[in-house]
Design an enzyme around this catalytic site. Structure first.
Site, PDB file in Angstrom:
ATOM      1  N   HIS A  95     -55.206   7.436 -84.047  1.00  0.00           N
ATOM      2  CA  HIS A  95     -54.795   7.266 -82.649  1.00  0.00           C
ATOM      3  C   HIS A  95     -55.936   6.676 -81.835  1.00  0.00           C
ATOM      4  O   HIS A  95     -56.924   7.349 -81.559  1.00  0.00           O
ATOM      5  CB  HIS A  95     -54.344   8.602 -82.060  1.00  0.00           C
ATOM      6  CG  HIS A  95     -53.088   9.126 -82.689  1.00  0.00           C
ATOM      7  ND1 HIS A  95     -53.103   9.967 -83.772  1.00  0.00           N
ATOM      8  CD2 HIS A  95     -51.781   8.899 -82.389  1.00  0.00           C
ATOM      9  CE1 HIS A  95     -51.854  10.259 -84.123  1.00  0.00           C
ATOM     10  NE2 HIS A  95     -51.025   9.610 -83.306  1.00  0.00           N
ATOM     11  N   ASP A 139     -57.579  10.354 -88.609  1.00  0.00           N
ATOM     12  CA  ASP A 139     -56.754  10.163 -87.414  1.00  0.00           C
ATOM     13  C   ASP A 139     -56.907   8.729 -86.892  1.00  0.00           C
ATOM     14  O   ASP A 139     -58.031   8.269 -86.701  1.00  0.00           O
ATOM     15  CB  ASP A 139     -57.242  11.172 -86.360  1.00  0.00           C
ATOM     16  CG  ASP A 139     -56.297  11.332 -85.197  1.00  0.00           C
ATOM     17  OD1 ASP A 139     -55.515  10.395 -84.924  1.00  0.00           O
ATOM     18  OD2 ASP A 139     -56.352  12.385 -84.546  1.00  0.00           O
TER      19      ASP A 139
HETATM   20  C1  B12 Z   1     -48.932   6.037 -80.302  1.00  0.00           C
HETATM   21  C2  B12 Z   1     -48.838   7.241 -81.224  1.00  0.00           C
HETATM   22  C3  B12 Z   1     -49.017   7.005 -82.585  1.00  0.00           C
HETATM   23  C4  B12 Z   1     -49.370   5.664 -83.146  1.00  0.00           C
HETATM   24  C5  B12 Z   1     -50.865   5.439 -82.952  1.00  0.00           C
HETATM   25  C6  B12 Z   1     -51.209   3.969 -82.781  1.00  0.00           C
HETATM   26  C7  B12 Z   1     -52.672   3.788 -82.546  1.00  0.00           C
HETATM   27  N1  B12 Z   1     -53.313   3.068 -83.423  1.00  0.00           N
HETATM   28  O1  B12 Z   1     -53.218   4.286 -81.592  1.00  0.00           O
HETATM   29  C8  B12 Z   1     -48.954   5.830 -84.637  1.00  0.00           C
HETATM   30  C9  B12 Z   1     -47.533   5.334 -84.838  1.00  0.00           C
HETATM   31  C10 B12 Z   1     -49.850   5.123 -85.667  1.00  0.00           C
HETATM   32  C11 B12 Z   1     -48.980   7.336 -84.784  1.00  0.00           C
HETATM   33  C12 B12 Z   1     -49.041   7.968 -86.001  1.00  0.00           C
HETATM   34  C13 B12 Z   1     -48.976   9.328 -86.139  1.00  0.00           C
HETATM   35  N2  B12 Z   1     -48.751  10.231 -85.170  1.00  0.00           N
HETATM   36 CO1  B12 Z   1     -48.752   9.840 -83.308  1.00  0.00          CO
HETATM   37  N3  B12 Z   1     -48.515   9.587 -81.509  1.00  0.00           N
HETATM   38  C14 B12 Z   1     -48.578   8.541 -80.722  1.00  0.00           C
HETATM   39  C15 B12 Z   1     -48.240   8.943 -79.274  1.00  0.00           C
HETATM   40  C16 B12 Z   1     -46.807   8.528 -79.022  1.00  0.00           C
HETATM   41  C17 B12 Z   1     -49.121   8.366 -78.192  1.00  0.00           C
HETATM   42  C18 B12 Z   1     -50.631   8.546 -78.432  1.00  0.00           C
HETATM   43  C19 B12 Z   1     -51.365   7.836 -77.320  1.00  0.00           C
HETATM   44  O2  B12 Z   1     -51.790   6.717 -77.504  1.00  0.00           O
HETATM   45  N4  B12 Z   1     -51.477   8.478 -76.126  1.00  0.00           N
HETATM   46  C20 B12 Z   1     -52.080   7.914 -74.961  1.00  0.00           C
HETATM   47  C21 B12 Z   1     -53.575   8.320 -74.848  1.00  0.00           C
HETATM   48  C22 B12 Z   1     -54.183   7.713 -73.606  1.00  0.00           C
HETATM   49  O3  B12 Z   1     -53.653   9.729 -74.753  1.00  0.00           O
HETATM   50  P1  B12 Z   1     -54.412  10.667 -75.756  1.00  0.00           P
HETATM   51  O4  B12 Z   1     -54.519  10.001 -77.083  1.00  0.00           O
HETATM   52  O5  B12 Z   1     -53.841  11.990 -75.728  1.00  0.00           O
HETATM   53  O6  B12 Z   1     -55.909  10.756 -75.166  1.00  0.00           O
HETATM   54  C23 B12 Z   1     -56.178  11.228 -73.878  1.00  0.00           C
HETATM   55  C24 B12 Z   1     -56.399  12.734 -73.761  1.00  0.00           C
HETATM   56  O7  B12 Z   1     -55.844  13.495 -74.813  1.00  0.00           O
HETATM   57  C25 B12 Z   1     -57.837  12.925 -73.639  1.00  0.00           C
HETATM   58  N5  B12 Z   1     -58.667  13.154 -74.821  1.00  0.00           N
HETATM   59  C26 B12 Z   1     -58.460  12.818 -76.096  1.00  0.00           C
HETATM   60  N6  B12 Z   1     -59.528  13.156 -76.846  1.00  0.00           N
HETATM   61  C27 B12 Z   1     -60.410  13.727 -76.037  1.00  0.00           C
HETATM   62  C28 B12 Z   1     -61.685  14.235 -76.282  1.00  0.00           C
HETATM   63  C29 B12 Z   1     -62.426  14.752 -75.248  1.00  0.00           C
HETATM   64  C30 B12 Z   1     -63.771  15.323 -75.517  1.00  0.00           C
HETATM   65  C31 B12 Z   1     -61.899  14.733 -73.939  1.00  0.00           C
HETATM   66  C32 B12 Z   1     -62.684  15.266 -72.832  1.00  0.00           C
HETATM   67  C33 B12 Z   1     -60.642  14.206 -73.703  1.00  0.00           C
HETATM   68  C34 B12 Z   1     -59.900  13.709 -74.748  1.00  0.00           C
HETATM   69  O8  B12 Z   1     -58.299  11.752 -73.039  1.00  0.00           O
HETATM   70  C35 B12 Z   1     -57.495  10.647 -73.427  1.00  0.00           C
HETATM   71  C36 B12 Z   1     -57.407   9.704 -72.281  1.00  0.00           C
HETATM   72  O9  B12 Z   1     -56.899  10.334 -71.138  1.00  0.00           O
HETATM   73  C37 B12 Z   1     -48.422  10.483 -79.352  1.00  0.00           C
HETATM   74  C38 B12 Z   1     -47.513  11.284 -78.416  1.00  0.00           C
HETATM   75  C39 B12 Z   1     -48.064  11.309 -77.017  1.00  0.00           C
HETATM   76  N7  B12 Z   1     -47.251  10.932 -76.095  1.00  0.00           N
HETATM   77  O10 B12 Z   1     -49.245  11.622 -76.838  1.00  0.00           O
HETATM   78  C40 B12 Z   1     -48.107  10.797 -80.813  1.00  0.00           C
HETATM   79  C41 B12 Z   1     -48.740  11.988 -81.458  1.00  0.00           C
HETATM   80  C42 B12 Z   1     -50.210  12.063 -81.085  1.00  0.00           C
HETATM   81  N8  B12 Z   1     -48.638  11.650 -82.871  1.00  0.00           N
HETATM   82  C43 B12 Z   1     -48.354  12.682 -83.629  1.00  0.00           C
HETATM   83  C44 B12 Z   1     -48.213  12.612 -85.025  1.00  0.00           C
HETATM   84  C45 B12 Z   1     -47.760  13.894 -85.702  1.00  0.00           C
HETATM   85  C46 B12 Z   1     -48.454  11.428 -85.743  1.00  0.00           C
HETATM   86  C47 B12 Z   1     -48.340  11.254 -87.240  1.00  0.00           C
HETATM   87  C48 B12 Z   1     -48.893  12.382 -88.093  1.00  0.00           C
HETATM   88  C49 B12 Z   1     -46.854  10.999 -87.522  1.00  0.00           C
HETATM   89  C50 B12 Z   1     -46.510  10.748 -88.952  1.00  0.00           C
HETATM   90  N9  B12 Z   1     -46.184  11.792 -89.671  1.00  0.00           N
HETATM   91  O11 B12 Z   1     -46.478   9.616 -89.349  1.00  0.00           O
HETATM   92  C51 B12 Z   1     -49.098   9.950 -87.478  1.00  0.00           C
HETATM   93  C52 B12 Z   1     -50.568  10.214 -87.801  1.00  0.00           C
HETATM   94  C53 B12 Z   1     -51.287   8.940 -88.206  1.00  0.00           C
HETATM   95  C54 B12 Z   1     -52.757   9.148 -88.290  1.00  0.00           C
HETATM   96  N10 B12 Z   1     -53.302   9.046 -89.480  1.00  0.00           N
HETATM   97  O12 B12 Z   1     -53.431   9.391 -87.338  1.00  0.00           O
HETATM   98  C55 B12 Z   1     -48.204  13.947 -82.818  1.00  0.00           C
HETATM   99  C56 B12 Z   1     -49.389  14.900 -82.973  1.00  0.00           C
HETATM  100  C57 B12 Z   1     -48.910  16.325 -83.023  1.00  0.00           C
HETATM  101  C58 B12 Z   1     -49.982  17.322 -82.906  1.00  0.00           C
HETATM  102  N11 B12 Z   1     -51.245  17.023 -82.778  1.00  0.00           N
HETATM  103  O13 B12 Z   1     -49.621  18.456 -82.902  1.00  0.00           O
HETATM  104  C59 B12 Z   1     -47.978  13.377 -81.376  1.00  0.00           C
HETATM  105  C60 B12 Z   1     -48.527  14.267 -80.252  1.00  0.00           C
HETATM  106  C61 B12 Z   1     -46.474  13.155 -81.205  1.00  0.00           C
HETATM  107  C62 B12 Z   1     -45.717  14.487 -81.207  1.00  0.00           C
HETATM  108  N12 B12 Z   1     -45.442  15.039 -80.072  1.00  0.00           N
HETATM  109  O14 B12 Z   1     -45.388  14.948 -82.275  1.00  0.00           O
HETATM  110  N13 B12 Z   1     -48.897   7.953 -83.577  1.00  0.00           N
END
Ligand code: B12
Lengths: 161, 458
Positions: A41, A39
């Site tokens: 992200h 992963d």
């Molecule tokens: C940017 C992004 C990408 C970028 C990532 C760039 C990078 N280097 O970071 C790129 C384009 C590379 C990407 C690729 C992929 N992505 Co993407 N991506 C996103 C996106 C739009 C935003 C992620 C993000 O940065 N969020 C902002 C941060 C702040 O939030 P967060 O990561 O969720 O973390 C917060 C909380 O979740 C929480 N949290 C997280 N972990 C933990 C752990 C604990 C213990 C705690 C307490 C809290 C906590 O705290 C964080 C801060 O508040 C999301 C959609 C979305 N809006 O979330 C999809 C998303 C995560 N991606 C998705 C997918 C499917 C992919 C790909 C598989 C797509 C593909 N087929 O190419 C690939 C996978 C690549 C890989 N090997 O990982 C899906 C995941 C679906 C799922 N899990 O069911 C999402 C949800 C989009 C969707 N709705 O389909 N992605």
């Protein structure tokens, strides 16, 4: 003046027992943090690092694409209280399986394990997902988009701080 | 003003005489080391090559040594991919041979092993600063109990350093505390431990090895591999190039690299403990004389035959190996033997580079293919310097250096087409010794010492 003195000690000797007693501080809580599996992200991971560090925890951040072994090795060397695993890309269930068992093998079977991110895939409810991860040995399981503060409160409660 | 730089090896004692103002090489000479009697004798014999006038005005004398087995260290840490690895890196960078490395709490059997290995020094690591502390204290107690007559460098969790010293004090000959080799997870800090190892080498180990007369009379400064490393470091910093040095010896092949070695291409992610900028590896099974049989075993005679312009006769390779293994100072006597020597050296370099350099591992993610890098990426290294007797004596050293780089494994991060240089007069270690006394002169001498042998273009 007193403040700067304390800072000085904080840099050099904060872990000495006499100083902890004197200053009324306890050793820093150490968190091992990382995004598991293949992963990439990275954004959430950075946010969690900053939030936990600002709260005063010591964060050992392993970044993205972290294997189970790396989490465990880091936790052993740093004597961490908790491993916080993120999984965003939908393969969390597969990547996290066996982590608790490997912790036991490495002699840190009692360590707290938290997991969060986008753990829900398909039609399952969060309650179902939570149960799956709890059965895998995770102490806390978080739904998508949860804020770091929630985990901070939980951690302090779990550690009795 | 002149400087006399001495390298006391187990076979040869080499001396390098240089002028300092202006800096130039006056000459080099060597004689068989007289380990059995008095090391000073070999040195005196080597000096006979110079006239009294030439030796007049020598103000600086410095020596390095790899005699009496070199500096032999056992490294102890906690997790094998982390502090054990960090401790190994620190020991290697101090010019040591790492006899063994242990993780977690030492067992009775491991203590017996350590006793059998008779190391010169124990490097004790484990735990990040403020991290795990139980195991290193247990290990300190086990070492204290074991009655090992071996000095210890403590380079683990700083929080329990004084506690560990209390435990070890009066139980081992000396304990020196240095900074942690891994203060944070995945962060490597080998330099302070290297200093501490060197300090103990000079203050304790030379005495134990009977090198104290050399120490008194000519100023023993460091183990030879550390001097070579200093030479390479100076080359890197003064020429501002990324450098690899390969040192092919009779017992070992050493590789030194001076570069950060981080990923050079996008889509590659580095994982694990960071790599030292100045990294040294020692291959104890790859050598041209003492280790020639293990070399043949590691590589197989077929792979060696692939680098020969003729088909070796039945038993030819073994017979050659027997001779150079048993006769001290033996050299090739005819053209066929020269080809054998060349093929052996090429194999040493190729294999040692493969082990020193990092590698790529292909991984598939849902977002596509990604490469995981382990170890250092040396593909973009600017220059590769060859040193060691076999290269210095070879008729076409560029064939050996260039040949060793051919037919690369695409997943191995070994150098690709670096500029090739030869340490023509075999004085890189002397330059490393001089660097600490007069770095300006040492820098000038580098230019004189290193002969370009071109790039391997085809
Ligand atoms: C940017 C992004 C990408 C970028 C990532 C760039 C990078 N280097 O970071 C790129 C384009 C590379 C990407 C690729 C992929 N992505 Co993407 N991506 C996103 C996106 C739009 C935003 C992620 C993000 O940065 N969020 C902002 C941060 C702040 O939030 P967060 O990561 O969720 O973390 C917060 C909380 O979740 C929480 N949290 C997280 N972990 C933990 C752990 C604990 C213990 C705690 C307490 C809290 C906590 O705290 C964080 C801060 O508040 C999301 C959609 C979305 N809006 O979330 C999809 C998303 C995560 N991606 C998705 C997918 C499917 C992919 C790909 C598989 C797509 C593909 N087929 O190419 C690939 C996978 C690549 C890989 N090997 O990982 C899906 C995941 C679906 C799922 N899990 O069911 C999402 C949800 C989009 C969707 N709705 O389909 N992605």
């Amino acid at each position: 003046m007193i403040v700067s003195c304390i800072n000085l000690y904080a840099v050099f000797d904060w872990e000495k027992p006499w100083f902890q007693k004197e200053a009324g501080i306890v050793p820093q809580t150490i968190i091992v943090l990382g995004v598991i599996g293949a992963d990439v992200h990275a954004v959430g991971n950075k946010i969690l690092d900053v939030a936990f560090s600002q709260h005063g925890f010591k964060v050992v951040n392993l970044g993205v694409m972290v294997s189970q072994e790396e989490f465990i090795n880091a936790a052993v060397e740093s004597n961490a209280s908790v491993i916080m695993v993120s999984s965003l890309y939908g393969h969390g269930e597969m990547d996290c399986r066996g982590l608790r068992e490997k912790c036991r093998e490495a002699g840190i079977g009692d360590i707290l394990l938290y997991v969060g991110g986008n753990l829900v895939v398909g039609k399952r409810t969060f309650a179902e997902v939570e149960k799956i991860f709890q059965e895998m040995g995770f102490d806390r399981v978080y739904p998508p988009g949860v804020l770091p503060d929630v985990a901070i409160v939980d951690l302090e409660r779990d550690l009795g701080l | 003003m002149k400087a006399l730089l001495i390298d006391i090896g187990s076979t040869f004692t080499k001396v390098t005489l240089v002028n300092l103002d202006p800096p130039f090489l006056i000459g080099t000479s060597q004689a068989l080391t007289t380990a059995a009697t008095d090391l000073m004798e070999g040195l005196e014999k080597a000096l006979e090559a110079f006239s009294p006038e030439q030796l007049n005005g020598v103000k600086v004398k410095r020596a390095c040594s790899s005699a009496a087995g070199g500096l032999r260290i056992v490294a102890i840490g906690l997790v094998s991919d982390l502090t054990v690895k960090a401790a190994r890196e620190a020991a290697l960078g101090a010019g040591a041979r790492v006899l063994a490395a242990y993780s977690y709490t030492l067992t009775d059997q491991e203590i017996q092993e350590i006793k059998g290995l008779k190391p010169d020094l124990l490097l004790l690591a484990g735990g990040t600063d403020g991290g795990e502390r139980k195991t290193i204290l247990e290990n300190a107690a086990i070492i204290a109990e074991a009655g090992l007559e071996v000095p210890v460098v403590y380079a683990g969790n700083k929080v329990v350093a004084s506690e560990a010293v209390e435990i070890l004090k009066n139980k081992v000959p000396r304990v020196v505390v240095s900074r942690n080799v891994m203060p944070e997870v995945n962060i490597l800090n080998p330099q302070p431990a290297r200093q501490a190892i060197r300090q103990l080498y000079l203050e304790e180990i030379t005495k134990a090895k009977g090198l104290d007369r050399i120490q008194e009379q000519v100023g023993l400064a460091m183990p030879t591999p550390m001097a070579v490393m200093r030479g390479g470091e100076l080359l890197q910093s003064s020429w501002k190039k990324e450098v690899v040095v390969v040192d092919v010896g009779g017992a070992t092949t050493d590789v030194h690299s001076f570069c950060d070695g981080k990923p050079r291409t996008s889509g590659v992610i580095f994982r694990g403990l960071e790599e030292p900028f100045a990294k040294r590896t020692v291959e104890g099974d790859l050598g041209m004389r003492v280790s020639i049989f293990s070399l043949l075993q590691s590589l197989g005679e077929e792979s060696l035959a692939a680098n020969l312009p003729f088909v070796p006769e039945e038993g030819e390779i073994t017979a050659y190996a027997m001779r150079v293994h048993n006769e001290r100072g033996a050299l090739p006597r005819n053209e066929r033997e020269m080809y054998l020597e060349r093929a052996l050296a090429m194999s040493c370099i190729r294999e040692a580079l493969l082990r020193h350099a990092g590698s790529l591992n292909e991984t598939y993610t849902p977002g596509g293919r990604i490469w995981l890098q382990k170890g250092k990426d040396l593909t973009k290294v600017d220059l590769m310097v060859g040193t060691g007797g076999v290269l210095v004596r070879a008729q076409k050293p560029s064939d050996i250096l260039g040949g060793a780089l051919k037919d690369r494994d695409p997943l191995a991060l070994t150098p690709v087409n670096p500029e090739l240089y030869l340490d023509e007069h075999y004085i890189l270690s002397a330059i490393g010794l001089l660097a600490e006394v007069d770095s300006g002169a040492a820098e000038m001498l580098l230019k004189e010492a290193l002969a370009p042998t071109g790039r391997d273009e085809d």
